[in-house]
Scaffold this active site. Structure first.
Site, PDB file in Angstrom:
ATOM      1  N   GLU A 273      27.502 -20.945 -35.619  1.00  0.00           N
ATOM      2  CA  GLU A 273      26.514 -22.187 -35.079  1.00  0.00           C
ATOM      3  C   GLU A 273      27.092 -22.989 -34.081  1.00  0.00           C
ATOM      4  O   GLU A 273      27.335 -24.094 -34.204  1.00  0.00           O
ATOM      5  CB  GLU A 273      26.353 -22.941 -36.564  1.00  0.00           C
ATOM      6  CG  GLU A 273      26.042 -22.408 -37.987  1.00  0.00           C
ATOM      7  CD  GLU A 273      26.467 -23.290 -39.043  1.00  0.00           C
ATOM      8  OE1 GLU A 273      26.715 -24.602 -38.919  1.00  0.00           O
ATOM      9  OE2 GLU A 273      26.286 -22.981 -40.066  1.00  0.00           O
ATOM     10  N   ARG A 276      28.082 -27.052 -28.966  1.00  0.00           N
ATOM     11  CA  ARG A 276      28.897 -27.505 -27.554  1.00  0.00           C
ATOM     12  C   ARG A 276      29.064 -26.335 -26.709  1.00  0.00           C
ATOM     13  O   ARG A 276      28.755 -26.352 -25.484  1.00  0.00           O
ATOM     14  CB  ARG A 276      30.426 -28.147 -28.067  1.00  0.00           C
ATOM     15  CG  ARG A 276      30.851 -28.973 -26.979  1.00  0.00           C
ATOM     16  CD  ARG A 276      32.157 -29.417 -27.375  1.00  0.00           C
ATOM     17  NE  ARG A 276      32.243 -29.865 -28.634  1.00  0.00           N
ATOM     18  CZ  ARG A 276      32.217 -31.179 -28.936  1.00  0.00           C
ATOM     19  NH1 ARG A 276      32.334 -32.023 -27.879  1.00  0.00           N
ATOM     20  NH2 ARG A 276      32.390 -31.987 -30.131  1.00  0.00           N
ATOM     21  N   TYR A 316      34.332 -42.013 -29.039  1.00  0.00           N
ATOM     22  CA  TYR A 316      35.295 -41.256 -29.560  1.00  0.00           C
ATOM     23  C   TYR A 316      36.737 -41.534 -28.521  1.00  0.00           C
ATOM     24  O   TYR A 316      37.772 -40.796 -28.692  1.00  0.00           O
ATOM     25  CB  TYR A 316      35.375 -39.746 -29.585  1.00  0.00           C
ATOM     26  CG  TYR A 316      33.799 -39.232 -30.396  1.00  0.00           C
ATOM     27  CD1 TYR A 316      34.045 -39.433 -31.620  1.00  0.00           C
ATOM     28  CD2 TYR A 316      32.919 -38.897 -29.451  1.00  0.00           C
ATOM     29  CE1 TYR A 316      32.636 -38.980 -32.406  1.00  0.00           C
ATOM     30  CE2 TYR A 316      31.833 -38.419 -30.208  1.00  0.00           C
ATOM     31  CZ  TYR A 316      31.502 -38.624 -31.429  1.00  0.00           C
ATOM     32  OH  TYR A 316      30.356 -38.038 -32.006  1.00  0.00           O
ATOM     33  N   CYS A 352      26.296 -54.770 -22.541  1.00  0.00           N
ATOM     34  CA  CYS A 352      27.110 -55.968 -22.754  1.00  0.00           C
ATOM     35  C   CYS A 352      28.299 -55.600 -23.837  1.00  0.00           C
ATOM     36  O   CYS A 352      28.117 -56.156 -24.888  1.00  0.00           O
ATOM     37  CB  CYS A 352      26.250 -56.964 -22.964  1.00  0.00           C
ATOM     38  SG  CYS A 352      25.259 -57.458 -21.755  1.00  0.00           S
ATOM     39  N   GLU A 353      29.017 -54.543 -23.744  1.00  0.00           N
ATOM     40  CA  GLU A 353      30.036 -54.320 -24.296  1.00  0.00           C
ATOM     41  C   GLU A 353      31.280 -53.880 -23.787  1.00  0.00           C
ATOM     42  O   GLU A 353      31.107 -53.149 -22.692  1.00  0.00           O
ATOM     43  CB  GLU A 353      29.639 -52.978 -25.240  1.00  0.00           C
ATOM     44  CG  GLU A 353      28.535 -53.317 -26.187  1.00  0.00           C
ATOM     45  CD  GLU A 353      28.698 -53.468 -27.509  1.00  0.00           C
ATOM     46  OE1 GLU A 353      29.985 -53.622 -27.906  1.00  0.00           O
ATOM     47  OE2 GLU A 353      27.771 -53.934 -28.414  1.00  0.00           O
ATOM     48  N   TYR A 380      25.591 -33.440 -27.101  1.00  0.00           N
ATOM     49  CA  TYR A 380      25.949 -34.694 -27.467  1.00  0.00           C
ATOM     50  C   TYR A 380      25.802 -35.779 -26.537  1.00  0.00           C
ATOM     51  O   TYR A 380      26.448 -36.909 -26.625  1.00  0.00           O
ATOM     52  CB  TYR A 380      27.297 -34.685 -28.401  1.00  0.00           C
ATOM     53  CG  TYR A 380      27.343 -33.682 -29.215  1.00  0.00           C
ATOM     54  CD1 TYR A 380      26.479 -33.494 -30.516  1.00  0.00           C
ATOM     55  CD2 TYR A 380      28.441 -32.420 -29.057  1.00  0.00           C
ATOM     56  CE1 TYR A 380      26.726 -32.524 -31.226  1.00  0.00           C
ATOM     57  CE2 TYR A 380      28.317 -31.429 -29.984  1.00  0.00           C
ATOM     58  CZ  TYR A 380      27.498 -31.388 -31.232  1.00  0.00           C
ATOM     59  OH  TYR A 380      27.637 -30.319 -32.033  1.00  0.00           O
TER      60      TYR A 380
HETATM   61  N1  LLP Z   1      27.256 -26.406 -37.753  1.00  0.00           N
HETATM   62  C1  LLP Z   1      27.596 -27.770 -38.220  1.00  0.00           C
HETATM   63  C2  LLP Z   1      27.101 -27.749 -39.850  1.00  0.00           C
HETATM   64  C3  LLP Z   1      27.955 -29.092 -37.669  1.00  0.00           C
HETATM   65  O1  LLP Z   1      27.786 -30.134 -38.333  1.00  0.00           O
HETATM   66  C4  LLP Z   1      28.018 -28.867 -36.358  1.00  0.00           C
HETATM   67  C5  LLP Z   1      28.427 -30.053 -35.529  1.00  0.00           C
HETATM   68  C6  LLP Z   1      28.025 -27.544 -35.485  1.00  0.00           C
HETATM   69  C7  LLP Z   1      27.513 -26.652 -36.128  1.00  0.00           C
HETATM   70  C8  LLP Z   1      28.115 -27.452 -34.042  1.00  0.00           C
HETATM   71  O2  LLP Z   1      29.461 -27.723 -33.785  1.00  0.00           O
HETATM   72  P1  LLP Z   1      29.818 -27.490 -32.145  1.00  0.00           P
HETATM   73  O3  LLP Z   1      29.959 -26.016 -31.820  1.00  0.00           O
HETATM   74  O4  LLP Z   1      28.921 -28.107 -31.337  1.00  0.00           O
HETATM   75  O5  LLP Z   1      31.160 -27.892 -31.991  1.00  0.00           O
HETATM   76  N2  LLP Z   1      29.068 -35.815 -31.669  1.00  0.00           N
HETATM   77  C9  LLP Z   1      30.480 -35.058 -31.671  1.00  0.00           C
HETATM   78  C10 LLP Z   1      30.211 -33.893 -32.180  1.00  0.00           C
HETATM   79  C11 LLP Z   1      29.932 -33.790 -33.581  1.00  0.00           C
HETATM   80  C12 LLP Z   1      29.744 -32.630 -34.229  1.00  0.00           C
HETATM   81  C13 LLP Z   1      28.883 -32.392 -35.526  1.00  0.00           C
HETATM   82  N3  LLP Z   1      28.711 -31.158 -36.059  1.00  0.00           N
HETATM   83  C14 LLP Z   1      30.761 -34.967 -30.047  1.00  0.00           C
HETATM   84  O6  LLP Z   1      30.081 -35.608 -29.170  1.00  0.00           O
HETATM   85  O7  LLP Z   1      32.045 -34.571 -30.059  1.00  0.00           O
END
Ligand code: LLP
Length: 431
Positions: A273, A276, A316, A352-353, A380
């Site tokens: 899945e 990113r 973050y 304004c933060e 993201y």
């Molecule tokens: N599968 C599930 C169940 C997930 O919750 C996520 C990400 C992914 C796959 C995809 O993960 P990736 O390959 O993108 O790492 N907003 C945060 C990242 C939150 C990720 C949430 N879940 C950021 O900007 O770093």
């Protein structure tokens, strides 16, 4: 590798100068490179070619219809976490038969919609959810394909906010409870166990944690054989990291080769899945320098992009690379610059933060009116943007070679209150 490169000190998106994009479409502006996205899609597909597999792109990373459409046309599946995401995939030309549905809090209407669409698999995150899915499936007269999202209690060794595979995280079902739940599924005519799932975290920069998690899933696979349950897939989730600064994550090939090696004697499809790793470096956020100001302590580069457009740095403390659209030489620098022509700036937005920044302590040689690019903003970025301070959402552009396509119009201020009512007017409606 991506297709945002300099030619003669001028930053290009594929074959178009990014400054020309800002000139034409305004700023802040998200710009995506189709060639970069396709390169990443191919990298995942090639990495898994030796085994039955399904790459399920995690829609939350970037849910633009145009991006989803490219991914669907490539033959990939999707990982969704809401009815809205599933509807987006369908609107973009994807098929529910290649969609898996994760998420810790699926509403009943979302479960119903997913089953009506004949979703590939629902990833179950609690015992209560399992009973809810069974109830809905019974009412609809269907058998729900399910996998348990196992929480293997493996440390993804990433930022705590994006770590999901530990017991202290709300996600998944404890490894030691999983077998019992598969027995419940086996005994329930409304449910069919089609897979085992996990997702332990995001922005992982080494392969160790996913191997550890895969080993736990394999252990469970064999336990399931022991109770007569044969699943058809093992889903290792997303989480492969990208280079924002100096991180050196494995390539999709390296990352997945180790997983495939572990699974080589097991007759299952491998699902993953990625979010990113697919889209982060396929996108940049372009923003214009509005004002430069300094006090006795700091230099501020005030830009028109903000935490409402790209919240990762504020939320973050993420470090994202900020580069100028034109590289100026040391001979073309402002007074007080260092020998390379740079000054140390905090790149901040108009909100304004105090935490409204895109980057701190950045060496830049910039002028008011210049364009900056935040790299790695394809994941993201736009999906986490908001209307805070009543700022319209950015326009988004997809570049293919020397062509640019608007894939999302810039929101207009009037759109912001389209669904709002002034109470006196409501009273008028009833009078
Ligand atoms: N599968 C599930 C169940 C997930 O919750 C996520 C990400 C992914 C796959 C995809 O993960 P990736 O390959 O993108 O790492 N907003 C945060 C990242 C939150 C990720 C949430 N879940 C950021 O900007 O770093």
């Amino acid at each position: 590798m991506d297709y945002f490169n300099y030619k003669d000190n001028e930053l290009y998106a594929e074959e178009i100068k990014v400054r020309d994009l800002v000139e034409q479409y305004g700023s802040p502006l998200y710009v995506y490179s189709k060639a970069t996205l396709e390169r990443h899609l191919r990298a995942f597909e090639d990495a898994l070619v030796s085994k039955k597999h399904l790459v399920c792109y995690a829609v939350k990373a970037n849910s633009s219809l145009a991006i989803l459409n490219i991914i669907a046309n490539f033959g990939c599946g999707f990982d969704v976490v809401s009815k809205g995401e599933l509807m987006r995939v369908l609107a973009a030309g994807g098929s529910a038969s290649k969609v898996i549905y994760s998420g810790v809090g699926k509403r009943e209407d979302e479960i119903e919609f997913a089953l009506q669409q004949k979703i590939k698999c629902l990833n179950i995150e609690s015992e209560s959810e399992l009973y809810k899915v069974s109830e809905v499936a019974k009412r609809l007269g269907v058998v729900a394909p399910v996998a348990i999202r196992v929480n293997p209690n493996v440390d993804a060794k990433t930022h705590p906010s994006i770590s999901t595979g530990l017991k202290k995280n709300k996600f998944g079902i404890a490894f030691e409870d999983s077998l019992r739940l598969y027995q419940i599924i086996k005994d329930d005519p409304n449910l069919e166990a089609t897979g085992i799932d996990c997702h332990i975290g995001s922005q992982m920069t080494s392969g160790g944690p996913i191997i550890e998690a895969t080993d736990k899933l394999i252990e469970l696979y064999h336990q399931l054989e022991g109770i007569g349950v044969k699943v058809d897939h093992i889903d290792i989730g997303g989480g492969l990291g990208v280079t924002y600064n100096d991180e050196t994550p494995p390539s999709p090939y390296e990352y997945l080769a180790a997983v495939l090696e572990r699974l080589k004697d097991i007759d299952v499809s491998v699902y993953c899945e990625p979010g990113r790793a697919m889209v982060a470096n396929a996108g940049i956020l372009l923003t214009k320098v509005l004002y430069l100001k300094s006090n006795s302590e700091r230099n501020f580069c005030i830009v028109d992009g903000s935490m409402s457009d790209l919240i990762r740095p504020a939320l973050y403390g993420s470090w994202m690379n900020i580069v100028p659209a034109i590289k100026r030489g040391a001979d073309d620098a402002l007074e007080g610059s260092d020998s390379n022509g740079n000054k140390l700036y905090d790149v901040v937005g108009p909100i304004c933060e105090s935490d409204d920044f895109l980057g701190k302590d950045r060496n830049l040689n910039v002028r008011e009116g210049d364009v900056l690019a935040v790299r790695g903003a394809g994941a993201y970025g736009s999906t986490m943007s908001s209307n805070y301070n009543s700022r319209p959402l950015c326009a988004e552009i997809l570049v293919e070679g020397d062509k640019a396509f608007v894939i999302r119009d810039r929101q207009r201020e009037e759109d912001l209150w389209e669904n709002e009512r002034i109470i006196t007017k409501i009273e008028e409606q009833f009078s």
